[in-house]
Structures are given as structure tokens and as C-alpha cells.
Design a protein around this motif. Structure first.
Motif, mmCIF file in Angstrom:
data_model
loop_
_atom_site.group_PDB
_atom_site.id
_atom_site.type_symbol
_atom_site.label_atom_id
_atom_site.label_comp_id
_atom_site.label_asym_id
_atom_site.label_seq_id
_atom_site.Cartn_x
_atom_site.Cartn_y
_atom_site.Cartn_z
ATOM 1 N N THR A 90 112.412 103.733 0.168
ATOM 2 C CA THR A 90 110.984 103.491 0.420
ATOM 3 C C THR A 90 110.545 104.038 1.774
ATOM 4 O O THR A 90 109.365 104.261 2.015
ATOM 5 N N GLY A 91 111.515 104.230 2.690
ATOM 6 C CA GLY A 91 111.197 104.779 4.000
ATOM 7 C C GLY A 91 110.778 103.758 5.038
ATOM 8 O O GLY A 91 110.354 104.129 6.137
ATOM 9 N N THR A 92 110.919 102.464 4.739
ATOM 10 C CA THR A 92 110.535 101.434 5.705
ATOM 11 C C THR A 92 111.332 101.567 7.003
ATOM 12 O O THR A 92 110.798 101.414 8.101
ATOM 13 N N TYR A 93 112.612 101.875 6.889
ATOM 14 C CA TYR A 93 113.453 102.010 8.082
ATOM 15 C C TYR A 93 112.987 103.170 8.968
ATOM 16 O O TYR A 93 113.151 103.135 10.194
ATOM 17 N N LEU A 94 112.386 104.182 8.343
ATOM 18 C CA LEU A 94 111.858 105.320 9.106
ATOM 19 C C LEU A 94 110.682 104.887 9.973
ATOM 20 O O LEU A 94 110.597 105.227 11.155
ATOM 21 N N ARG A 95 109.783 104.145 9.372
ATOM 22 C CA ARG A 95 108.578 103.704 10.090
ATOM 23 C C ARG A 95 108.905 102.673 11.171
ATOM 24 O O ARG A 95 108.183 102.558 12.166
ATOM 25 N N GLN A 96 110.008 101.935 10.996
ATOM 26 C CA GLN A 96 110.384 100.908 11.964
ATOM 27 C C GLN A 96 111.402 101.418 12.991
ATOM 28 O O GLN A 96 111.817 100.663 13.875
ATOM 29 N N GLY A 97 111.795 102.664 12.875
ATOM 30 C CA GLY A 97 112.719 103.256 13.833
ATOM 31 C C GLY A 97 114.095 102.618 13.827
ATOM 32 O O GLY A 97 114.696 102.409 14.881
ATOM 33 N N GLU A 98 114.625 102.327 12.645
ATOM 34 C CA GLU A 98 115.918 101.658 12.530
ATOM 35 C C GLU A 98 117.046 102.664 12.265
ATOM 36 O O GLU A 98 116.802 103.804 11.880
ATOM 37 N N ALA A 99 118.278 102.219 12.456
ATOM 38 C CA ALA A 99 119.442 103.070 12.239
ATOM 39 C C ALA A 99 120.106 102.738 10.899
ATOM 40 O O ALA A 99 120.044 101.610 10.418
ATOM 41 N N MET A 156 114.446 116.542 19.723
ATOM 42 C CA MET A 156 115.133 115.479 18.978
ATOM 43 C C MET A 156 114.370 114.162 19.050
ATOM 44 O O MET A 156 114.299 113.418 18.074
ATOM 45 N N ALA A 157 113.788 113.879 20.208
ATOM 46 C CA ALA A 157 113.054 112.619 20.373
ATOM 47 C C ALA A 157 111.840 112.556 19.447
ATOM 48 O O ALA A 157 111.466 111.484 18.971
ATOM 49 N N LYS A 158 111.227 113.718 19.188
ATOM 50 C CA LYS A 158 110.027 113.767 18.345
ATOM 51 C C LYS A 158 110.350 113.814 16.861
ATOM 52 O O LYS A 158 109.453 113.678 16.028
ATOM 53 N N THR A 159 111.621 114.032 16.528
ATOM 54 C CA THR A 159 112.030 114.093 15.124
ATOM 55 C C THR A 159 112.059 112.689 14.533
ATOM 56 O O THR A 159 112.661 111.780 15.107
ATOM 57 N N GLN A 160 111.423 112.518 13.391
ATOM 58 C CA GLN A 160 111.294 111.176 12.817
ATOM 59 C C GLN A 160 112.590 110.637 12.226
ATOM 60 O O GLN A 160 112.776 109.431 12.115
ATOM 61 N N LEU A 161 113.504 111.543 11.836
ATOM 62 C CA LEU A 161 114.824 111.120 11.376
ATOM 63 C C LEU A 161 115.860 112.114 11.899
ATOM 64 O O LEU A 161 115.790 113.309 11.610
ATOM 65 N N LEU A 162 116.806 111.607 12.663
ATOM 66 C CA LEU A 162 117.915 112.414 13.169
ATOM 67 C C LEU A 162 119.185 111.962 12.467
ATOM 68 O O LEU A 162 119.515 110.776 12.470
ATOM 69 N N ILE A 163 119.895 112.906 11.845
ATOM 70 C CA ILE A 163 121.140 112.597 11.146
ATOM 71 C C ILE A 163 122.308 113.187 11.924
ATOM 72 O O ILE A 163 122.358 114.398 12.160
ATOM 73 N N LEU A 164 123.239 112.336 12.329
ATOM 74 C CA LEU A 164 124.439 112.755 13.041
ATOM 75 C C LEU A 164 125.637 112.543 12.129
ATOM 76 O O LEU A 164 126.039 111.404 11.863
ATOM 77 N N ASP A 165 126.194 113.631 11.638
ATOM 78 C CA ASP A 165 127.308 113.559 10.695
ATOM 79 C C ASP A 165 128.637 113.753 11.425
ATOM 80 O O ASP A 165 128.681 114.307 12.527
ATOM 81 N N ASP A 166 129.713 113.285 10.800
ATOM 82 C CA ASP A 166 131.072 113.450 11.333
ATOM 83 C C ASP A 166 131.200 112.904 12.759
ATOM 84 O O ASP A 166 131.870 113.506 13.607
ATOM 85 N N PHE A 167 130.597 111.769 13.012
ATOM 86 C CA PHE A 167 130.719 111.144 14.334
ATOM 87 C C PHE A 167 132.122 110.573 14.500
ATOM 88 O O PHE A 167 132.682 109.973 13.584
ATOM 89 N N ALA A 191 112.197 105.899 16.466
ATOM 90 C CA ALA A 191 112.481 106.834 15.387
ATOM 91 C C ALA A 191 113.835 106.491 14.777
ATOM 92 O O ALA A 191 114.718 105.951 15.456
ATOM 93 N N ALA A 192 114.007 106.827 13.521
ATOM 94 C CA ALA A 192 115.210 106.439 12.785
ATOM 95 C C ALA A 192 116.367 107.404 13.040
ATOM 96 O O ALA A 192 116.160 108.591 13.275
#
Length: 239
Positions: A90-99, A156-167, A191-192
Motif C-alpha cells: 500500500t506504500g504506507t511505510y513510504l509516506r511515514q519514512g519507515e525502514a 540520496m536524501a531526496k529519494t523517497q525509497l533507498l534500497i541497500l542490498d547485500d549489507f 524517507a523510507a
């Protein structure tokens, strides 16, 4: 009708031009009133603009996989909770800036799931960036050396979703610890962020290294995060 189509294209109304041409070729335009025809054309233009925006966002994100929510195998034995995935979709986590923290063994589908959530965010009009964590931290290191780090971190700060893979594949150097903290701090509550890792979250403290920095990063990530722990043997092995 050709001059009208040309004029619509000149005005960059490509959706309207394409739909009008289709109406003319099928002679459907004779059956529509002015208001009905205008509504059809406006809907076609809106749909095409939405599609073009999605394609642009998806291209810029540079996902590892071309994946969608519909392609996920919702098996409870794999740690996939269909209700949780539906809520994330639904994208709620995006709007709430959650991880969203995705963990599991090699090949269990972490990157595919992260890509699918990113794809869904693009479909909702969100700007997304997808990175291998180690490669990103090399980029930030180089950006500090050539003086472009402010621009890099601002993007990166302005990006609404940042995905960090292989951490967590390697322990973080001092400069990488600081860069990661700055990235997470800039996004916290605004931001999420999705992080995918082979290691359980409990092991991230050791991977980050410096106690104070690790505390700061994990404090901003863990407490309000959505946790997904994938299980089972490698999907690559099954394939």
C-alpha cells in the motif's frame, strides 16, 4: 484528421494523439459527444503520462531484478507473511519514512523481494534508488575525495525509497561507518529505507564496528522497522 493528430503531438499530448487516431480508424469518434470524446482523450493522456513516469522511475532506480509483488511466492514456510507484504504494497511505510529490514540466507529471495517493493513504489510515483551497499560506500568515499559528496548525499536524501542490498558482507571502514550514519540520519523519519542482508539484525552491530556509530544507526533503523526474515533453501538452487 491528420493535422489534428500532428498538432496534438506538437503539444506533447501523445496519449491524446494516439487515442484520437484509434477512434478515427475505428470510426468510434462519430458516436461520441464532445464531452464524451474529451473525457476519453484526457483519460488516455493521463494514463500514458503515468506509464511514462513509471518507466522513467524504474529505469533510474536500477533494480537488480525486474520483479513485482504479484510474482512473490507467499509461502509461510519461507517467512513470507502475505498480510505484511500486502500492507507494505500500500506504500504506507513510504509516506511515514519507515525502514524495512529483510534478512535471510544466500539465495532465499531477499534481493527479489526488495526489487519487488521498489517496483511497487515506482508504480506509486515514488523516486527509488537501488544499491549494493559496498559499491555505494565506495561511491561516497570517492565523492568525498573529488568534492561532490554534498551533491551525492543530497540526491540520496531526496529519494523517497533507498534500497541497500547485500549489507554486511564486509566489516565497515571508519569512513564507511560515518557515511552510512549520515545516509540513515538524513532519511530517519523522512524517507523510507529497505536494507537486505544475509546476517540477522542482531549481528549488524558487530559489522558496523564502532560502538557509538552502530548504536546511532541501529537506533534509527530498528525500532520502527518492518522485519522480514526469509527462510528455506536457496531459490537459485531450486531453479
Amino acid at each position: 484528421m491528420e493535422p489534428l493528430i500532428q498538432e496534438l503531438n506538437q503539444l506533447s499530448l501523445y496519449g491524446m494523439a494516439s487515442r484520437w487516431q484509434a477512434l478515427v480508424e475505428t470510426r468510434e469518434h462519430h458516436r461520441l459527444s464532445l464531452s464524451e470524446g474529451l473525457e476519453v482523450l484526457l483519460q488516455a493522456e493521463a494514463q500514458q503520462r503515468t506509464q511514462r513516469r513509471f518507466e522513467r522511475l524504474e529505469k533510474n532506480a536500477r533494480f537488480r531484478y525486474k520483479a513485482t509483488i504479484e510474482e512473490l511466492h507467499m509461502e509461510a514456510s519461507r517467512g513470507m507473511n502475505s498480510s505484511q507484504i500486502a500492507e507494505l504494497a500500500t506504500g504506507t511505510y513510504l509516506r511515514q519514512g519507515e525502514a524495512v529490514l529483510i534478512t535471510g540466507a544466500t539465495g532465499c529471495g531477499k534481493s527479489f523481494l526488495a526489487s519487488a517493493l521498489g517496483h511497487q513504489a515506482c508504480a506509486q510515483g515514488m523516486k527509488v534508488l537501488y544499491f549494493n551497499t559496498q559499491k555505494l560506500l565506495i561511491q561516497t568515499k570517492m565523492a568525498r575525495l573529488d568534492g561532490s559528496y554534498l551533491k551525492c548525499f543530497e540526491k540520496m536524501a531526496k529519494t523517497q525509497l533507498l534500497i541497500l542490498d547485500d549489507f554486511g558482507l564486509t566489516h565497515l571502514e571508519k569512513n564507511a561507518q560515518i557515511d552510512l550514519l549520515e545516509i540513515i540520519e538524513d532519511r530517519h523519519g523522512r524517507a523510507a529505507t529497505i536494507i537486505a542482508s544475509q546476517l540477522p539484525v542482531g549481528s549488524w552491530y558487530e559489522i558496523i564496528g564502532e560502538a557509538t556509530i552502530a548504536d546511532a544507526i541501529l537506533d534509527r533503523l530498528v525500532h520502527t522497522s518492518h522485519r522480514i526474515e526469509l527462510k528455506g533453501e536457496s531459490m537459485r538452487k531450486k531453479l
